[in-house]
Design a protein around this motif. Structure first.
Motif, PDB file in Angstrom:
ATOM      1  N   GLY A 174       0.644  -1.259   0.069  1.00  0.00           N
ATOM      2  CA  GLY A 174       0.140  -0.021  -0.039  1.00  0.00           C
ATOM      3  C   GLY A 174       0.922   1.308   0.122  1.00  0.00           C
ATOM      4  N   LEU A 175       0.055   2.314   0.084  1.00  0.00           N
ATOM      5  CA  LEU A 175       0.665   3.661   0.090  1.00  0.00           C
ATOM      6  C   LEU A 175       0.375   4.414   1.373  1.00  0.00           C
ATOM      7  CD1 LEU A 175      -0.292   4.866  -3.703  1.00  0.00           C
ATOM      8  CD2 LEU A 175       2.082   4.127  -2.675  1.00  0.00           C
ATOM      9  N   ALA A 176       1.396   4.370   2.425  1.00  0.00           N
ATOM     10  CA  ALA A 176       1.142   4.932   3.580  1.00  0.00           C
ATOM     11  C   ALA A 176       1.547   6.504   3.391  1.00  0.00           C
ATOM     12  CB  ALA A 176       2.224   4.166   4.627  1.00  0.00           C
ATOM     13  N   THR A 177       0.508   7.178   4.145  1.00  0.00           N
ATOM     14  CA  THR A 177       0.583   8.662   3.860  1.00  0.00           C
ATOM     15  C   THR A 177       0.261   9.242   5.298  1.00  0.00           C
ATOM     16  OG1 THR A 177      -0.563   8.699   1.573  1.00  0.00           O
ATOM     17  CG2 THR A 177      -0.332  10.895   2.890  1.00  0.00           C
ATOM     18  N   HIS A 178       1.451  10.155   5.737  1.00  0.00           N
ATOM     19  CA  HIS A 178       1.237  10.856   6.868  1.00  0.00           C
ATOM     20  C   HIS A 178       0.046  11.981   6.655  1.00  0.00           C
ATOM     21  CE1 HIS A 178       2.543  13.215  10.591  1.00  0.00           C
ATOM     22  NE2 HIS A 178       2.888  12.139  11.174  1.00  0.00           N
ATOM     23  N   LYS A 179      -0.708  11.959   8.030  1.00  0.00           N
ATOM     24  CA  LYS A 179      -1.960  12.945   7.714  1.00  0.00           C
ATOM     25  C   LYS A 179      -1.552  14.388   7.861  1.00  0.00           C
ATOM     26  CE  LYS A 179      -5.125   9.658   9.961  1.00  0.00           C
ATOM     27  NZ  LYS A 179      -5.837   9.246  10.947  1.00  0.00           N
ATOM     28  N   VAL A 180      -0.607  14.703   8.470  1.00  0.00           N
ATOM     29  CA  VAL A 180      -0.207  16.102   8.464  1.00  0.00           C
ATOM     30  C   VAL A 180       0.875  16.509   7.502  1.00  0.00           C
ATOM     31  CG1 VAL A 180       1.010  17.673  10.190  1.00  0.00           C
ATOM     32  CG2 VAL A 180      -0.393  16.120  11.188  1.00  0.00           C
ATOM     33  N   THR A 181       1.711  15.740   7.350  1.00  0.00           N
ATOM     34  CA  THR A 181       2.895  16.350   6.340  1.00  0.00           C
ATOM     35  C   THR A 181       2.625  15.777   4.977  1.00  0.00           C
ATOM     36  OG1 THR A 181       4.306  14.231   6.589  1.00  0.00           O
ATOM     37  CG2 THR A 181       4.643  16.044   8.118  1.00  0.00           C
ATOM     38  N   GLY A 182       1.781  14.752   4.723  1.00  0.00           N
ATOM     39  CA  GLY A 182       1.553  14.344   3.296  1.00  0.00           C
ATOM     40  C   GLY A 182       2.658  13.547   2.770  1.00  0.00           C
ATOM     41  N   ARG A 183       3.621  13.062   3.554  1.00  0.00           N
ATOM     42  CA  ARG A 183       4.438  12.210   3.153  1.00  0.00           C
ATOM     43  C   ARG A 183       3.722  11.002   2.856  1.00  0.00           C
ATOM     44  NH1 ARG A 183      10.237  11.282   3.609  1.00  0.00           N
ATOM     45  NH2 ARG A 183      10.508  13.000   5.158  1.00  0.00           N
ATOM     46  N   THR A 184       4.302  10.375   1.861  1.00  0.00           N
ATOM     47  CA  THR A 184       3.722   9.056   1.156  1.00  0.00           C
ATOM     48  C   THR A 184       4.921   8.159   1.163  1.00  0.00           C
ATOM     49  OG1 THR A 184       1.731   9.987   0.073  1.00  0.00           O
ATOM     50  CG2 THR A 184       2.310   8.003  -0.578  1.00  0.00           C
ATOM     51  N   ILE A 185       4.536   6.843   1.629  1.00  0.00           N
ATOM     52  CA  ILE A 185       5.671   5.672   1.624  1.00  0.00           C
ATOM     53  C   ILE A 185       5.124   4.545   0.859  1.00  0.00           C
ATOM     54  CG2 ILE A 185       7.340   4.426   2.905  1.00  0.00           C
ATOM     55  CD1 ILE A 185       7.824   7.299   3.219  1.00  0.00           C
ATOM     56  N   ALA A 186       5.747   4.018  -0.105  1.00  0.00           N
ATOM     57  CA  ALA A 186       5.221   2.663  -0.805  1.00  0.00           C
ATOM     58  C   ALA A 186       5.706   1.699   0.145  1.00  0.00           C
ATOM     59  CB  ALA A 186       5.858   2.702  -2.117  1.00  0.00           C
ATOM     60  N   VAL A 187       4.894   0.821   0.532  1.00  0.00           N
ATOM     61  CA  VAL A 187       5.105  -0.271   1.424  1.00  0.00           C
ATOM     62  C   VAL A 187       4.847  -1.526   0.748  1.00  0.00           C
ATOM     63  CG1 VAL A 187       4.637  -1.286   3.828  1.00  0.00           C
ATOM     64  CG2 VAL A 187       4.714   1.283   3.482  1.00  0.00           C
TER      65      VAL A 187
END
Length: 219
Positions: A174-187
């Motif tokens: 999945g694509l994990a996205t931080h709710k505040v910064t919007g950083r998205t990590i492919a996991v």
């Protein structure tokens, strides 16, 4: 997409999705492409997955059209895989050694990054897939459980065949996205040939989410 495909129990894999269940009850079922896509992404529906493959020349043709990396192998339909399900220890070991219908986490992470950037199937199609992934509640006990409340995870699960108390694969991508910064990590978390019940295997995958959270504590 309103195109219709007719599914039949004789040539469709079993499963627990909405179309799997309806097909099992009816024997023959006509469904649209849109219905199959939604069932595949939200229910991990097996009959829907194979139904979508009937629109192409097979799994390998889909892989070629999407220009999937070499580390992602698509060779057989789910029906073909289920028909070849291992029934002995020797067959189970042979299944694990078979390179067909496998993927490496690194290669699948590359696929996820292309999906995030609308470079996989095109902007419209990729946006539709991402939206469905975001709606999915499958795998909540896997990677998302370790990410914690500050992250969202638009994901997709996969659980392979089992024999003798072991399972060929228990996965979550999945694509994990931080709710505040919007950083998205492919996991891409793949647990291969694991023993234990589903709860223990999902807990192991949750550790991957926890590792992401620990690596980017502030997003």
């Amino acid at each position: 997409d309103d195109r219709t495909v007719t599914l039949r129990t004789a040539t469709s894999p079993r499963g627990v999705g909405r179309i799997d269940k309806a097909l099992g009850a009816a024997g023959t079922l006509s469904v649209t492409v849109g219905q199959m896509l939604e069932a595949m992404m939200l229910d991990s529906d097996n009959a829907a997955m194979d139904g979508l493959l009937t629109l192409s020349e097979g799994p390998a043709a889909v892989a070629q059209a999407l220009e999937l990396p070499a580390g992602v192998n698509m060779a057989r339909t789910l029906f073909e895989q289920y028909e070849a399900a291992p029934s002995t220890q020797e067959a189970y070991r042979a299944w694990l050694a078979d390179g067909r219908d496998t993927a490496t986490p690194l290669a699948f992470a590359e696929v996820l990054l292309r999906l995030a950037d609308s470079r996989l199937g095109g902007p419209e199609g990729d946006a539709r897939v991402r939206a469905l992934m975001a709606r999915s509640t499958l795998g909540a006990a896997r990677v998302p459980a370790g990410l914690g409340p500050d992250w969202t995870c638009a994901g997709r699960t996969g659980t392979g065949l089992g024999y003798g108390g072991r399972t060929t694969g228990t996965n979550h991508v999945g694509l994990a996205t931080h709710k505040v910064t919007g950083r998205t990590i492919a996991v891409a978390a793949f647990l291969r040939d694991a023993n234990g019940d589903i709860g223990s295997r999902e807990a192991a995958l949750a550790q991957v989410g926890a590792a992401v959270r620990a690596a980017w504590p502030e997003g």
